[in-house]
Scaffold this active site. Structure first.
Site, PDB file in Angstrom:
ATOM      1  N   TYR A  25       0.843  -1.192   0.000  1.00 64.78           N
ATOM      2  CA  TYR A  25       0.000   0.000   0.000  1.00 64.78           C
ATOM      3  C   TYR A  25       0.885   1.252   0.000  1.00 64.78           C
ATOM      4  CZ  TYR A  25      -3.123   3.653   1.634  1.00 64.78           C
ATOM      5  OH  TYR A  25      -3.809   4.833   1.767  1.00 64.78           O
ATOM      6  N   GLU A  47     -11.373   6.115   4.854  1.00 61.72           N
ATOM      7  CA  GLU A  47     -10.719   6.964   5.862  1.00 61.72           C
ATOM      8  C   GLU A  47     -11.646   7.185   7.054  1.00 61.72           C
ATOM      9  OE1 GLU A  47      -7.639   7.895   6.115  1.00 61.72           O
ATOM     10  OE2 GLU A  47      -6.875   7.564   4.086  1.00 61.72           O
ATOM     11  N   TRP A  55      -4.990   1.511  10.104  1.00 61.57           N
ATOM     12  CA  TRP A  55      -5.247   1.463   8.666  1.00 61.57           C
ATOM     13  C   TRP A  55      -5.071   0.046   8.132  1.00 61.57           C
ATOM     14  CZ3 TRP A  55      -7.966   3.821   5.317  1.00 61.57           C
ATOM     15  CH2 TRP A  55      -7.758   3.640   3.968  1.00 61.57           C
TER      16      TRP A  55
END
Length: 194
Positions: A25, A47, A55
């Site tokens: 990522y 988000e 995350w």
């Protein structure tokens, strides 16, 4: 100066030594220019779901989120009903937070009602290019632009997109380049907007 990972590359401190998914990522997506209403609606939604969580949790569930939210197609999600909220609350493959689920649906409705393309609106708040931060300690948590964006989105009916979440969205989608100076990701790859 950060230490190289086992592949010899220096990464931003938050990505180094993490899972391969997190590294990929960082290396292939984070900070690279992303445009398009559906793609940005997905990132905005993820988000918001990430708020208060790692995350990496969201990355691991991203495919499940895409399936559960019909690929984050704005028009489709905007038509979701209470039955869809119940379906999503029962889906163990996503983060089952009613407020965040309802905010995603509300945000799709707000995006569908915009008088401007969502991508154009979000990118209109991108600040001028600036030098990369020297260290992670130099990376801000928000900016005047993210504060203005959050205020505008709230005025337009969006939820769960405060200044910090708006700034994280800007970082993730290449509106700002917050890869640290020693990071191996080339600056040109991080953002091509200017």
């Amino acid at each position: 100066m950060s230490e190289p990972d086992d592949d010899g590359r220096i990464r931003c401190g938050w990505a180094g030594g993490q899972s391969q998914l997190y590294r990929d990522y960082h290396d292939q997506e984070w900070g690279r220019e992303l445009r398009g209403s559906v793609a940005l609606f997905e990132r905005m939604s993820l988000e918001a779901f990430q708020s208060g969580l790692s995350w990496l949790i969201i990355l691991r569930k991203r495919d499940n989120f895409r399936a559960a939210f019909d690929g984050f197609d704005i028009a489709t999600v905007a038509r979701y009903s209470d039955r869809d909220v119940s379906r999503l609350m029962a889906d163990a493959g996503i983060v089952r937070n009613r407020a965040k689920i309802e905010a995603t649906i509300s945000n799709a409705r707000a995006a569908a009602e915009l008088d401007v393309d969502l991508s154009d609106l979000l990118w209109s708040y991108a600040p001028p290019a600036r030098p990369r931060p020297a260290t992670l300690a130099d990376v801000p948590g928000l900016s005047p632009e993210s504060q203005a964006l959050a205020k505008d989105l709230k005025k337009r009916g969006f939820r769960f997109v405060g200044p910090t979440t708006a700034y994280a969205l800007m970082q993730a989608t290449g509106m700002v380049d917050d890869h640290v100076q020693s990071c191996w990701v080339p600056a040109a790859a991080a953002s091509t907007r200017r």
